[in-house]
Design a protein around this motif. Sequence first.
Motif, PDB file in Angstrom:
ATOM      1  N   ALA A  30       0.918  -1.303  -0.025  1.00  0.00           N
ATOM      2  CA  ALA A  30       0.046   0.176  -0.152  1.00  0.00           C
ATOM      3  C   ALA A  30       0.791   1.217   0.018  1.00  0.00           C
ATOM      4  O   ALA A  30       0.413   2.163  -0.819  1.00  0.00           O
ATOM      5  N   GLU A  31       2.100   1.283   0.802  1.00  0.00           N
ATOM      6  CA  GLU A  31       3.027   2.467   0.932  1.00  0.00           C
ATOM      7  C   GLU A  31       3.473   2.703  -0.498  1.00  0.00           C
ATOM      8  O   GLU A  31       3.672   3.809  -0.834  1.00  0.00           O
ATOM      9  N   ARG A  32       3.988   1.516  -1.020  1.00  0.00           N
ATOM     10  CA  ARG A  32       4.583   1.583  -2.418  1.00  0.00           C
ATOM     11  C   ARG A  32       3.574   2.289  -3.379  1.00  0.00           C
ATOM     12  O   ARG A  32       3.959   3.101  -4.166  1.00  0.00           O
ATOM     13  N   GLU A  33       2.349   1.922  -3.249  1.00  0.00           N
ATOM     14  CA  GLU A  33       1.220   2.226  -4.131  1.00  0.00           C
ATOM     15  C   GLU A  33       1.232   3.996  -4.004  1.00  0.00           C
ATOM     16  O   GLU A  33       0.960   4.935  -4.813  1.00  0.00           O
ATOM     17  N   ILE A  34       1.124   4.283  -2.676  1.00  0.00           N
ATOM     18  CA  ILE A  34       0.691   5.409  -2.407  1.00  0.00           C
ATOM     19  C   ILE A  34       2.036   6.354  -2.753  1.00  0.00           C
ATOM     20  O   ILE A  34       1.747   7.688  -3.453  1.00  0.00           O
TER      21      ILE A  34
END
Lengths: 244, 235
Positions: free
Chosen positions: B147-151
Motif C-alpha cells: 500500500a505504501e509503495r502504491e501511495i
Amino acid sequence: MLNSITIFPGIDKDGAREPFERVILRPREIYAIVGNTGSGKSRFISDIEQIADSDTVTKRRVVVDGALDNGSIAFLGQSMRFVLDCTVEEFIRLHQRCYNGDERIAGCTARSVLEAANSIASERLYPGALLGSLSGGQSRALMIAGISVISNSRVVLIDEIENAGIDKSRALELLMSRDKLVMIVTHDPHTALIADKRIVIRNGAVKNVLDTTETERESYARLDAAYRLITNMQFKLRNGEELC
Amino acid sequence: MEQKVIIFCGAASAGKTGVISRLTNSIRQSGETAALCKIDCLKTGDASLYDKLGFPYTIALSEDVCPDHFLVSNLQELINWGAGLNARYLLIETAGLCHRCSPATKHTISVCVIDATASLSAPEKLGPMLLTADIVAITKIDLVSQAEREIIAYNIRQLNPGATVVCADCVSGYGIAILWREILVMPAYTADADDRLRHTMPAAVCSYCIGERRIGVKYQQGVVKKIFADGGGLC
C-alpha cells in the motif's frame, strides 16, 4: 483479464539451464514456492514481479498472456511494520486515493478495509490508531486487507504468511477472493498443501512442479487438524485459559 | 557513436550510488560500455566503490562552487570525455544537496532517485529535480508495504505525470532490470548545440558566493533576499 503467466527456463547457480520447458501459472490457483533457505525462492518471485526478460541474474523469461490491471503485482513481504506516519484511517484513505475513479472500489469504504483487517488480526484495529503503534500482527493484517480490498492486483506474491501472528486460513481466503493468482513462499507443509501446486526450487533452479496428490490431501487433513488444535490452544493461551 | 547521457539526482543517501552500481551490471551483461562520473563537494568515500564497477570513472569535486553549477559548467566536457572513451553510456551521479535545482538538460536522461522510507512530503520537497525527471526510481522498496509503495508512486505521478516510476531494492537488485529496460528506450544524446537546462539555476550572486564569512547586512552585496522587510523589527 489475466489468462496465464508462462515462465521459460533460465540458469541455475552454476550456470546450467533449468530442467523444464515452461511453467504455466493460472489465475484462481495457489502456488507454493518451496526449497531450502538460499535456494532462490525469492529470486523466482522477484522474476515474476519484474516480468523478467532474460535480463535478471536468473536469465528467466516471464511472458504474461492477457492484461495485468495497472500492471500491478502485489507483494506481501515479511515486513511487519509501516514507515508512514499517520493514523489507520488516514492511511486507508491515502491508499484508496491511488484508485480514484476506479469503479471497482467506488463502494468500498475505509470501514470495509478495517473490517477485513479485523477479521484476521487477533487484536482489534481502531481507525484513530497511529500506524506506528500497531503490533506486527495488526500491521500485517492491515497490509493484507489493503491488498485484498483496494489494490487492483491480479497476482499476489506472498513471502511466508505464517510468520505473521494472524489467522492464516482467513488471510489466504481474503487474498484469493477476487480470482487472483496467488504464490506463497513457504516452509510450512500445511500452507504448502493449501496450494494446488508446489514449485520446488534448488540451487537457483526450478527443480520440479508437483501437483498435490490424493495421499497428500489426506496428509493435509491431519495437518489441518493439528493446525486447528494449535491455533485453538494459542487462543486459550492468550486468554489465560487452561490449555486442555 | 551514439551516446546516452544519464544524470542521477536525488537527496543525500537516497541510493543513487546503489542504483548506478547495480545498473553497471546490466550494462556489462548487455556487452555495452560505460563511463562514470561522480560529482561531490568536498570529499567522497565513493572512489573505492566506483573502482569496483569495472568502467572508467572520474570523481569530480566542486569544492568552492555549487555542485550543480559545477556539473552544468562541465557537462559538455564530460560528454566529450565519455565519447573519447567510446562509452555508449555516460552515468553522472550528482552530489545530492539542496533541492533548488535540477541538473537535467533537454537532451540528457534524468533519473531522480527517491528513498521509499522518506516522509510522504519528500517528493514534493524535491521540486524541479522530481518535476523535470524522465524516470523516478523509488529505492529501498523492500522496506515498505504494498500500500505504501502504491501511495508513494501515486504521489510522484501527481507531481510528474510524464515520468516513468520504477521501484527498486538495490540490495537484492530487484527493479534494476525494469530501470534498464526504461533507459534502453530513451533517446541518445544528439543535438548538443542547443542543449539547455530544463530548469533555471538560482538567481544569486551574493557576498557569500564569493567567500564572505561575516554576518550582517553591511557585509552583504549582490542578490540578497530577506525574510523580514523591516530587518526583523529591532534594528
